[in-house]
Design a protein around this motif. Structure first.
Motif, PDB file in Angstrom:
ATOM      1  N   LEU A 149       3.904  16.451 -13.408  1.00  0.00           N
ATOM      2  CA  LEU A 149       4.631  17.720 -13.467  1.00  0.00           C
ATOM      3  C   LEU A 149       5.692  17.800 -12.373  1.00  0.00           C
ATOM      4  O   LEU A 149       6.786  18.322 -12.598  1.00  0.00           O
ATOM      5  N   ARG A 150       5.374  17.298 -11.215  1.00  0.00           N
ATOM      6  CA  ARG A 150       6.348  17.320 -10.116  1.00  0.00           C
ATOM      7  C   ARG A 150       7.526  16.400 -10.405  1.00  0.00           C
ATOM      8  O   ARG A 150       8.673  16.760 -10.155  1.00  0.00           O
ATOM      9  N   SER A 151       7.226  15.181 -10.915  1.00  0.00           N
ATOM     10  CA  SER A 151       8.306  14.206 -11.090  1.00  0.00           C
ATOM     11  C   SER A 151       9.140  14.480 -12.347  1.00  0.00           C
ATOM     12  O   SER A 151      10.364  14.372 -12.317  1.00  0.00           O
ATOM     13  N   ARG A 152       8.524  14.810 -13.459  1.00  0.00           N
ATOM     14  CA  ARG A 152       9.259  14.968 -14.720  1.00  0.00           C
ATOM     15  C   ARG A 152       9.945  16.327 -14.843  1.00  0.00           C
ATOM     16  O   ARG A 152      11.028  16.430 -15.409  1.00  0.00           O
ATOM     17  N   HIS A 153       9.282  17.381 -14.359  1.00  0.00           N
ATOM     18  CA  HIS A 153       9.822  18.728 -14.550  1.00  0.00           C
ATOM     19  C   HIS A 153      10.263  19.373 -13.241  1.00  0.00           C
ATOM     20  O   HIS A 153      10.705  20.531 -13.258  1.00  0.00           O
ATOM     21  N   GLY A 154      10.138  18.676 -12.140  1.00  0.00           N
ATOM     22  CA  GLY A 154      10.614  19.193 -10.859  1.00  0.00           C
ATOM     23  C   GLY A 154       9.888  20.439 -10.395  1.00  0.00           C
ATOM     24  O   GLY A 154      10.485  21.295  -9.732  1.00  0.00           O
ATOM     25  N   LEU A 155       8.612  20.549 -10.711  1.00  0.00           N
ATOM     26  CA  LEU A 155       7.852  21.740 -10.314  1.00  0.00           C
ATOM     27  C   LEU A 155       7.373  21.640  -8.876  1.00  0.00           C
ATOM     28  O   LEU A 155       7.060  20.556  -8.388  1.00  0.00           O
ATOM     29  N   ARG A 156       7.309  22.783  -8.218  1.00  0.00           N
ATOM     30  CA  ARG A 156       6.602  22.880  -6.936  1.00  0.00           C
ATOM     31  C   ARG A 156       5.233  23.464  -7.284  1.00  0.00           C
ATOM     32  O   ARG A 156       5.077  24.683  -7.377  1.00  0.00           O
ATOM     33  N   ILE A 157       4.265  22.568  -7.477  1.00  0.00           N
ATOM     34  CA  ILE A 157       2.956  23.008  -7.962  1.00  0.00           C
ATOM     35  C   ILE A 157       1.868  22.276  -7.188  1.00  0.00           C
ATOM     36  O   ILE A 157       2.037  21.127  -6.773  1.00  0.00           O
ATOM     37  N   ASN A 158       0.788  22.971  -6.978  1.00  0.00           N
ATOM     38  CA  ASN A 158      -0.342  22.465  -6.227  1.00  0.00           C
ATOM     39  C   ASN A 158      -1.355  21.865  -7.196  1.00  0.00           C
ATOM     40  O   ASN A 158      -1.498  22.330  -8.329  1.00  0.00           O
ATOM     41  N   LYS A 159      -2.094  20.835  -6.750  1.00  0.00           N
ATOM     42  CA  LYS A 159      -3.111  20.229  -7.616  1.00  0.00           C
ATOM     43  C   LYS A 159      -4.212  21.224  -7.957  1.00  0.00           C
ATOM     44  O   LYS A 159      -4.835  21.147  -9.017  1.00  0.00           O
ATOM     45  N   LYS A 160      -4.445  22.211  -7.063  1.00  0.00           N
ATOM     46  CA  LYS A 160      -5.476  23.215  -7.336  1.00  0.00           C
ATOM     47  C   LYS A 160      -5.081  24.103  -8.518  1.00  0.00           C
ATOM     48  O   LYS A 160      -5.923  24.491  -9.315  1.00  0.00           O
ATOM     49  N   LYS A 161      -3.780  24.403  -8.600  1.00  0.00           N
ATOM     50  CA  LYS A 161      -3.313  25.213  -9.727  1.00  0.00           C
ATOM     51  C   LYS A 161      -3.418  24.424 -11.028  1.00  0.00           C
ATOM     52  O   LYS A 161      -3.817  24.972 -12.065  1.00  0.00           O
ATOM     53  N   VAL A 162      -3.072  23.142 -10.990  1.00  0.00           N
ATOM     54  CA  VAL A 162      -3.201  22.313 -12.190  1.00  0.00           C
ATOM     55  C   VAL A 162      -4.669  22.230 -12.591  1.00  0.00           C
ATOM     56  O   VAL A 162      -5.004  22.295 -13.775  1.00  0.00           O
ATOM     57  N   TYR A 163      -5.571  22.118 -11.617  1.00  0.00           N
ATOM     58  CA  TYR A 163      -7.004  22.100 -11.911  1.00  0.00           C
ATOM     59  C   TYR A 163      -7.420  23.400 -12.601  1.00  0.00           C
ATOM     60  O   TYR A 163      -8.123  23.391 -13.605  1.00  0.00           O
ATOM     61  N   ARG A 164      -6.950  24.537 -12.069  1.00  0.00           N
ATOM     62  CA  ARG A 164      -7.306  25.835 -12.644  1.00  0.00           C
ATOM     63  C   ARG A 164      -6.777  25.963 -14.073  1.00  0.00           C
ATOM     64  O   ARG A 164      -7.489  26.426 -14.971  1.00  0.00           O
ATOM     65  N   LEU A 165      -5.538  25.504 -14.302  1.00  0.00           N
ATOM     66  CA  LEU A 165      -4.969  25.572 -15.652  1.00  0.00           C
ATOM     67  C   LEU A 165      -5.719  24.658 -16.620  1.00  0.00           C
ATOM     68  O   LEU A 165      -5.994  25.039 -17.772  1.00  0.00           O
ATOM     69  N   CYS A 166      -6.051  23.440 -16.173  1.00  0.00           N
ATOM     70  CA  CYS A 166      -6.803  22.512 -17.028  1.00  0.00           C
ATOM     71  C   CYS A 166      -8.189  23.063 -17.345  1.00  0.00           C
ATOM     72  O   CYS A 166      -8.693  22.910 -18.471  1.00  0.00           O
TER      73      CYS A 166
END
Length: 179
Positions: free
Chosen positions: A53-70
């Motif tokens: 997500l960081r590399s392809r879409h240039g997001l500033r996102i935390n792994k904890k947020k990705v964990y919560r979304l998954c």
């Protein structure tokens, strides 16, 4: 009557930012995660998805947020189970009343400066009188050396043919079971 649950911390904002400062909703991020999982990231976990997500879409996102979304989408992979390679047991607590009841093996090592290598000192100690019965000094320390000094110790204490032999204990489990 329903009991209201209270979650600690600040509320979930529902959006993230790109490197340019643009807002991206959590629904859009979930859509991107599902696209990754349907394609190249089928076996990825939440940490690798975060990198994508960081590399392809240039997001500033935390792994904890990705964990919560998954977790919310129920796409988390099962956590791997660690395999214990050897049984971990505590030693028996023994009452020692005389010599030759409990022996302990000990391994020490040092550095030979002139030869630029280690040397090993393996010894068998009588726990009751704290005397070193037999020892091995060498550039290697293997199980055959332990067998050799155990036989020497039994001969020195004249216990080779006796029925009641001492219990041998060691704190060096990892050294003795390593491959």
């Amino acid at each position: 009557m329903a009991v209201a649950t209270h979650s600690a911390g600040r509320p979930v904002p529902g959006l993230s930012y790109t490197q340019d400062g643009k807002l991206v909703s959590d629904e859009q991020i979930c859509e991107w995660i599902m696209e990754f999982l349907a394609g190249e990231g089928a076996s990825y976990g939440y940490r690798k998805l975060t990198v994508l997500l960081r590399s392809r879409h240039g997001l500033r996102i935390n792994k904890k947020k990705v964990y919560r979304l998954c977790k919310r989408m129920d796409v988390l992979r099962p956590q791997r189970q660690l395999k214990i390679k050897y049984p971990k047991r505590l030693a028996n607590n023994r009452v020692i009343t005389d010599s030759n009841q409990l022996w302990e093996t000990d391994i020490k090592y040092g550095w030979l400066h002139g030869e630029q290598r280690f040397f090993f000192l393996m010894s068998i100690i009588d726990v009751f009188d704290r005397v070193i019965i037999a020892y091995h000094i060498g550039l290697t320390c293997e199980s055959r050396h332990l067998v050799q000094i155990t036989q020497e110790a039994l001969m020195k204490r004249q216990l080779f043919d006796k029925v009641n032999k001492p219990v041998i204990r060691s704190d060096n489990g990892p050294q003795f079971i390593s491959h």
